[in-house]
Write a protein that holds these residues in place. Structure first.
Motif, short mmCIF file in Angstrom:
data_model
loop_
_atom_site.label_atom_id
_atom_site.label_comp_id
_atom_site.label_asym_id
_atom_site.label_seq_id
_atom_site.Cartn_x
_atom_site.Cartn_y
_atom_site.Cartn_z
N ILE A 254 78.31 59.12 59.02
CA ILE A 254 78.38 60.40 59.83
C ILE A 254 76.94 60.25 60.67
O ILE A 254 75.96 59.92 60.17
N TYR A 255 76.93 60.38 61.95
CA TYR A 255 75.78 60.39 62.77
C TYR A 255 75.32 62.03 63.19
O TYR A 255 76.26 62.57 63.62
N ILE A 256 74.06 62.16 62.85
CA ILE A 256 73.71 63.59 63.31
C ILE A 256 72.37 63.44 64.11
O ILE A 256 71.46 62.61 63.61
N VAL A 257 72.20 64.02 65.05
CA VAL A 257 70.74 63.89 65.94
C VAL A 257 70.66 65.30 66.33
O VAL A 257 71.34 66.23 66.53
N PHE A 258 69.30 65.75 66.21
CA PHE A 258 68.68 67.28 66.70
C PHE A 258 67.24 66.92 67.03
O PHE A 258 66.64 66.07 66.87
N LYS A 259 66.66 68.23 67.11
CA LYS A 259 65.27 68.05 67.52
C LYS A 259 64.42 68.59 66.41
O LYS A 259 64.93 69.56 65.63
N MET A 260 63.42 68.01 66.35
CA MET A 260 62.44 68.25 65.26
C MET A 260 61.26 68.96 65.95
O MET A 260 60.79 68.30 66.87
N ILE A 261 60.64 70.05 65.67
CA ILE A 261 59.50 70.97 66.35
C ILE A 261 58.29 70.40 65.62
O ILE A 261 58.26 70.62 64.12
N CYS A 262 56.99 69.88 66.11
CA CYS A 262 55.89 69.49 65.53
C CYS A 262 54.81 70.27 65.89
O CYS A 262 54.89 70.78 67.03
N HIS A 263 53.92 70.49 65.44
CA HIS A 263 52.62 71.27 65.82
C HIS A 263 51.28 70.19 65.40
O HIS A 263 50.89 69.79 64.43
N ASP A 264 50.58 70.23 66.81
CA ASP A 264 49.44 69.31 66.57
C ASP A 264 48.17 70.28 66.40
O ASP A 264 47.78 71.11 67.30
N GLU A 265 47.63 70.26 65.36
CA GLU A 265 46.67 71.46 64.76
C GLU A 265 45.33 71.33 65.63
O GLU A 265 44.67 72.04 66.14
N PRO A 266 44.85 70.01 65.98
CA PRO A 266 43.67 69.92 66.66
C PRO A 266 43.68 70.57 68.15
O PRO A 266 42.76 71.27 68.47
N THR A 267 44.92 70.41 68.60
CA THR A 267 45.08 70.69 70.13
C THR A 267 45.93 72.00 70.33
O THR A 267 45.85 72.80 71.20
N GLY A 268 46.48 72.36 68.95
CA GLY A 268 47.50 73.55 69.03
C GLY A 268 48.55 73.55 69.80
O GLY A 268 49.36 74.35 70.06
N GLU A 269 49.26 72.28 70.32
CA GLU A 269 50.26 71.92 71.08
C GLU A 269 51.51 72.00 70.11
O GLU A 269 51.35 71.48 69.05
#
Length: 352
Positions: free
Chosen positions: A107-122
């Motif tokens: 089975i193939y699954i693809v989705f988005k992972m959200i990341c947080h860059d602590e130094p820049t806050g992005e």
């Protein structure tokens, strides 16, 4: 082949393996966790061929690949597992829409992972995809991340549930970890919105307004990742997927509930930000109205004074007041009287 933009891929035949997106790490990292209820093996390898013997064992194997720019590596996986070139293309194309596809052996699954860059806050999104087989999971990330450190700790724990389950539970645990990280990102955003709410009533600076706009963009990024994921998890619940045991479907239902909760929180945050945006504009308009009112009152006061000064600034010989001893004090008295009367009138009207 170097990373390409979407528009640069125009003209390639379907299934052509090129990495579309940003190259986020210099060297691809391949790590393996192979486990049974009573043992676990971990190692990092330099070549993907070293992973293939683990996939033939009866143990559960998790192969994680950080970095998608090495197309030859993905191509070798495709040849070994007989993966369709279009699926390999989706793995390398970081703009692939979240989806799930079932084949005979995986089975193939693809989705988005959200990341947080602590130094820049992005806050930014990255593509996360996985291939679920009978006794293995291969996960693909754009860069190395600490999101799955807690999951690795659970795999190392001999008493954890994951050590007694099959590969489909590992796939659930990976998806669940990504969704749980949504809560972390959402909490960060909610704290920033609260800070903006307090700042709005003490500061009307452009920086505050720009922060509100940036927060709205971050929420849009999060919402674009969550909405398709809800549809994806819903498909797992409804489809009778051969690779997922019926007893584990309930865990995916729990993910669906979490995604729904996240979506509601995102909608609430969007309404709060819209309120802050409207409040800022309303305060800015009120401030502008106050400025215009002050200027208008000032101009209104000086209009009669200008009129008086204009009359007595004329040089006619027969102006009676020019020869009057008290002419100059009289004009000043008239000016002061006019100003005082207008101030009294404006005050009575509550205009300032």
């Amino acid at each position: 082949m170097e990373s390409l933009k979407k528009t640069e891929k125009t003209g390639f035949s379907p299934g052509t393996l090129v990495h579309i997106g940003e190259k986020k790490i210099e060297k691809t990292k391949i790590s393996i966790m192979d486990y049974l209820p009573d043992q676990v093996r971990e190692r990092e390898v330099d070549h993907i061929e070293e992973c293939f013997p683990f996939m033939d064992d009866p143990s559960i194997t998790w192969i994680n690949i950080d970095g998608l720019h090495e197309t030859e590596l993905v191509e070798k996986i495709g040849r070994y597992l007989d993966v369709h070139p279009l699926i390999l293309e989706d793995i390398l194309h970081t703009g692939t829409r979240p989806k799930i596809e079932e084949f005979d052996t995986f089975i193939y699954i693809v989705f988005k992972m959200i990341c947080h860059d602590e130094p820049t806050g992005e806050i930014f999104d990255e593509q996360f995809s996985l291939i679920l087989g009978a006794n293995f999971v291969i996960s693909f990330q754009e860069r190395e991340s600490a999101i799955f450190d807690s999951l690795k700790g659970r795999v190392r724990n001999e008493k954890s549930r994951i050590r007694k389950k099959k590969a489909d539970y590992l796939a659930y645990a990976l998806i669940d970890t990504v969704v749980d990280n949504y809560f972390v990102i959402l909490e960060i955003l909610e704290n920033k919105i609260e800070a903006l709410d307090e700042e709005l009533f003490t500061s009307m600076s452009k920086e505050t307004f720009h922060s509100i706009i940036q927060m709205k963009r971050k929420l849009i990024t999060l919402r674009k990742a969550v909405l398709p994921l809800r549809e994806l998890i819903n498909s797992i619940q409804k489809k009778d997927l051969s690779m997922i045991e019926e007893s584990n479907v309930i865990f995916f239902k729990d993910i669906h509930d979490h995604v729904f909760q996240i979506q509601e929180s995102i909608d609430t945050c969007r309404e709060l930000l819209s309120g802050l945006h409207d409040t800022f504009l309303a305060n800015a308009n009120n401030k502008m109205n106050e400025i215009m009112k002050t200027l208008t009152i000032t101009a209104t006061i000086f209009i009669p004074l200008t009129f008086i000064a204009g009359i007595y600034g004329m040089n006619f010989k027969n102006m009676p007041e020019l020869g009057w001893e008290w002419g100059y004090p009289g004009v000043w008295g008239l000016i002061i009287g006019v100003v005082t009367g207008m101030f009294y009138y404006f005050k009575k009207k509550d205009w300032f």
